[in-house]
Design a protein around this motif. Structure first.
Motif, PDB file in Angstrom:
ATOM      1  N   THR A 111       0.837  -1.198   0.000  1.00  0.00           N
ATOM      2  CA  THR A 111       0.000   0.000   0.000  1.00  0.00           C
ATOM      3  C   THR A 111       0.874   1.251   0.000  1.00  0.00           C
ATOM      4  O   THR A 111       2.048   1.199   0.365  1.00  0.00           O
ATOM      5  CB  THR A 111      -0.942   0.027   1.224  1.00  0.00           C
ATOM      6  OG1 THR A 111      -1.697   1.224   1.231  1.00  0.00           O
ATOM      7  CG2 THR A 111      -0.175  -0.080   2.531  1.00  0.00           C
ATOM      8  N   HIS A 112       0.306   2.366  -0.463  1.00  0.00           N
ATOM      9  CA  HIS A 112       1.036   3.609  -0.235  1.00  0.00           C
ATOM     10  C   HIS A 112       0.304   4.466   0.788  1.00  0.00           C
ATOM     11  O   HIS A 112       0.599   5.634   0.966  1.00  0.00           O
ATOM     12  CB  HIS A 112       1.294   4.352  -1.552  1.00  0.00           C
ATOM     13  CG  HIS A 112       0.050   4.707  -2.295  1.00  0.00           C
ATOM     14  ND1 HIS A 112      -0.333   4.061  -3.448  1.00  0.00           N
ATOM     15  CD2 HIS A 112      -0.897   5.604  -2.039  1.00  0.00           C
ATOM     16  CE1 HIS A 112      -1.472   4.566  -3.847  1.00  0.00           C
ATOM     17  NE2 HIS A 112      -1.849   5.507  -3.017  1.00  0.00           N
ATOM     18  N   ASN A 113      -0.667   3.838   1.493  1.00  0.00           N
ATOM     19  CA  ASN A 113      -1.464   4.565   2.471  1.00  0.00           C
ATOM     20  C   ASN A 113      -1.110   4.136   3.903  1.00  0.00           C
ATOM     21  O   ASN A 113      -1.518   3.073   4.361  1.00  0.00           O
ATOM     22  CB  ASN A 113      -2.944   4.304   2.185  1.00  0.00           C
ATOM     23  CG  ASN A 113      -3.844   5.173   3.026  1.00  0.00           C
ATOM     24  OD1 ASN A 113      -3.560   5.438   4.189  1.00  0.00           O
ATOM     25  ND2 ASN A 113      -4.943   5.615   2.441  1.00  0.00           N
ATOM     26  N   PRO A 114      -0.346   4.981   4.614  1.00  0.00           N
ATOM     27  CA  PRO A 114       0.080   4.592   5.961  1.00  0.00           C
ATOM     28  C   PRO A 114      -1.095   4.423   6.921  1.00  0.00           C
ATOM     29  O   PRO A 114      -1.021   3.615   7.850  1.00  0.00           O
ATOM     30  CB  PRO A 114       0.988   5.741   6.409  1.00  0.00           C
ATOM     31  CG  PRO A 114       0.743   6.863   5.482  1.00  0.00           C
ATOM     32  CD  PRO A 114       0.193   6.289   4.211  1.00  0.00           C
ATOM     33  N   HIS A 115      -2.184   5.146   6.675  1.00  0.00           N
ATOM     34  CA  HIS A 115      -3.352   5.020   7.555  1.00  0.00           C
ATOM     35  C   HIS A 115      -3.948   3.626   7.438  1.00  0.00           C
ATOM     36  O   HIS A 115      -4.270   2.982   8.436  1.00  0.00           O
ATOM     37  CB  HIS A 115      -4.412   6.077   7.213  1.00  0.00           C
ATOM     38  CG  HIS A 115      -3.911   7.470   7.433  1.00  0.00           C
ATOM     39  ND1 HIS A 115      -4.081   8.135   8.608  1.00  0.00           N
ATOM     40  CD2 HIS A 115      -3.210   8.290   6.630  1.00  0.00           C
ATOM     41  CE1 HIS A 115      -3.517   9.324   8.526  1.00  0.00           C
ATOM     42  NE2 HIS A 115      -2.987   9.445   7.325  1.00  0.00           N
ATOM     43  N   HIS A 116      -4.107   3.157   6.197  1.00  0.00           N
ATOM     44  CA  HIS A 116      -4.636   1.812   5.991  1.00  0.00           C
ATOM     45  C   HIS A 116      -3.690   0.777   6.597  1.00  0.00           C
ATOM     46  O   HIS A 116      -4.111  -0.176   7.239  1.00  0.00           O
ATOM     47  CB  HIS A 116      -4.833   1.531   4.499  1.00  0.00           C
ATOM     48  CG  HIS A 116      -5.948   2.341   3.906  1.00  0.00           C
ATOM     49  ND1 HIS A 116      -6.235   2.340   2.566  1.00  0.00           N
ATOM     50  CD2 HIS A 116      -6.835   3.179   4.473  1.00  0.00           C
ATOM     51  CE1 HIS A 116      -7.270   3.141   2.343  1.00  0.00           C
ATOM     52  NE2 HIS A 116      -7.637   3.670   3.490  1.00  0.00           N
ATOM     53  N   ALA A 117      -2.402   0.967   6.369  1.00  0.00           N
ATOM     54  CA  ALA A 117      -1.412   0.019   6.883  1.00  0.00           C
ATOM     55  C   ALA A 117      -1.497  -0.037   8.400  1.00  0.00           C
ATOM     56  O   ALA A 117      -1.544  -1.122   8.997  1.00  0.00           O
ATOM     57  CB  ALA A 117      -0.014   0.437   6.442  1.00  0.00           C
ATOM     58  N   TYR A 118      -1.564   1.126   9.019  1.00  0.00           N
ATOM     59  CA  TYR A 118      -1.506   1.171  10.482  1.00  0.00           C
ATOM     60  C   TYR A 118      -2.742   0.547  11.127  1.00  0.00           C
ATOM     61  O   TYR A 118      -2.670   0.000  12.225  1.00  0.00           O
ATOM     62  CB  TYR A 118      -1.315   2.613  10.956  1.00  0.00           C
ATOM     63  CG  TYR A 118      -0.676   2.678  12.320  1.00  0.00           C
ATOM     64  CD1 TYR A 118       0.686   2.428  12.471  1.00  0.00           C
ATOM     65  CD2 TYR A 118      -1.432   2.953  13.454  1.00  0.00           C
ATOM     66  CE1 TYR A 118       1.284   2.451  13.725  1.00  0.00           C
ATOM     67  CE2 TYR A 118      -0.837   2.980  14.719  1.00  0.00           C
ATOM     68  CZ  TYR A 118       0.516   2.731  14.839  1.00  0.00           C
ATOM     69  OH  TYR A 118       1.103   2.754  16.078  1.00  0.00           O
ATOM     70  N   LEU A 119      -3.876   0.630  10.432  1.00  0.00           N
ATOM     71  CA  LEU A 119      -5.115   0.061  10.970  1.00  0.00           C
ATOM     72  C   LEU A 119      -5.006  -1.442  11.188  1.00  0.00           C
ATOM     73  O   LEU A 119      -5.583  -1.988  12.124  1.00  0.00           O
ATOM     74  CB  LEU A 119      -6.276   0.330  10.005  1.00  0.00           C
ATOM     75  CG  LEU A 119      -6.967   1.687  10.107  1.00  0.00           C
ATOM     76  CD1 LEU A 119      -7.969   1.837   8.971  1.00  0.00           C
ATOM     77  CD2 LEU A 119      -7.666   1.817  11.459  1.00  0.00           C
ATOM     78  N   VAL A 120      -4.298  -2.127  10.291  1.00  0.00           N
ATOM     79  CA  VAL A 120      -4.295  -3.597  10.347  1.00  0.00           C
ATOM     80  C   VAL A 120      -2.908  -4.225  10.515  1.00  0.00           C
ATOM     81  O   VAL A 120      -2.806  -5.408  10.836  1.00  0.00           O
ATOM     82  CB  VAL A 120      -4.955  -4.200   9.074  1.00  0.00           C
ATOM     83  CG1 VAL A 120      -6.431  -3.854   9.016  1.00  0.00           C
ATOM     84  CG2 VAL A 120      -4.234  -3.747   7.811  1.00  0.00           C
TER      85      VAL A 120
END
Ligand code: ADP
Length: 262
Positions: free
Chosen positions: A204-213
């Motif tokens: 992913t290039h989205n740290p928010h999505h990464a951090y959620l899971v």
């Protein structure tokens, strides 16, 4: 945890001619965990996927699957070792029903010889059950898969990999083309795959999505490993800042600052 990782890359490099696409990248993927690979365009994410999926061979470093060093011959080899990859541009046949797409290439048949035919009823039922097991409640598995939203299609692909026995699920930017709500739904099923004991690689290039899971985070920059964290060792702010290139942004801000007017 001391169990052997499902996948372990150590110092992996890949060159296209004299272009360095990846250099010295290390990561591990464990059962029941999500390893996020973050990076901007050109960071080497696709190259990494291609190595893990068996499309490309690495030039240096080691690639271990359940402790055994491997050089994958092709994508079939990766699948046989339990590594399933869901690409962003899902290879589906839009006009075919969901259940046909679910079984594409592995259709069960019934009858023998000239009476052999596809076991449609079994495929329908199994698809419905496999989706429900992941908590996906599709209105109708007979509808053409092309009528599903992008997020729903990603979810079907995830359920399919789980159903066909994947141990490692590699997801290529599953939320890149989705809005906030659909992204949330897809992330929920990514977590569901993890809860079923799979090891997940989330690109992913989205740290928010990464951090959620995510349980582990590997940040790629121009082919090299810029950072590697476990969940407890990094905050979302830090991850976002590293992803955005914190100090590079400061430099850019200085450059863009207008000189004070006359
Ligand atoms: P990402 O997926 O993070 O955008 P890539 O893995 O596609 O990054 O690319 C990493 C680097 O390797 C880039 O500089 C890209 O131009 C280069 N690259 C990727 N594929 C090839 C290829 N087949 N031939 C030559 N260079 C490539």
């Amino acid at each position: 945890m001391t169990a052997t990782p499902l996948v372990e890359l150590t110092g992996v490099s890949k060159y296209y001619g004299n272009i360095r696409a990846l250099e010295g990248v290390s990561l591990e993927v464990r059962a029941g965990e999500i390893t996020c690979v973050l990076g901007d365009n050109g960071a080497g994410k696709s190259t990494l996927i291609k190595i893990v999926a068996g499309l490309h061979r690495h030039d240096a470093g080691t690639f271990r699957v359940e402790g055994e060093e491997v050089v994958l011959a092709n994508p079939r080899d990766a699948l046989d070792r339990g590594i399933a990859t869901v690409y962003q541009d899902l290879a589906v046949v839009p006009l075919m029903p969901v259940w046909r797409n679910f079984f594409l290439g592995s259709e069960p048949t019934k009858g023998r010889g000239p009476l052999r035919r596809l076991d449609a009823e079994r495929m329908r039922t199994t698809t419905r059950e496999a989706l429900l097991r992941m908590g996906i409640d599709l209105r109708d598995v007979d509808q053409p898969i092309g009528t599903l939203s992008g997020g729903e299609r990603q979810c079907v692909a995830i359920a399919r990999a789980v159903h066909f026995g994947a141990k490692v699920l590699v997801l290529d930017e599953p939320t890149a083309a989705l809005g906030v709500k659909q992204s949330g739904v897809v992330l929920k099923y990514v977590a569901a795959a993890r809860d079923q004991g799979l090891g997940v690689v989330l690109i992913t290039h989205n740290p928010h999505h990464a951090y959620l899971v995510g349980d582990r985070f590997v940040l790629l920059k121009r082919g090299t490993m810029a950072a590697s964290h476990t969940k407890g060792s990094v905050t979302l702010d830090e991850l976002t800042r590293q992803m955005a290139g914190g100090s590079e942004l400061d430099d850019l801000r200085h450059e863009l600052e207008r000189p004070a007017g006359p």
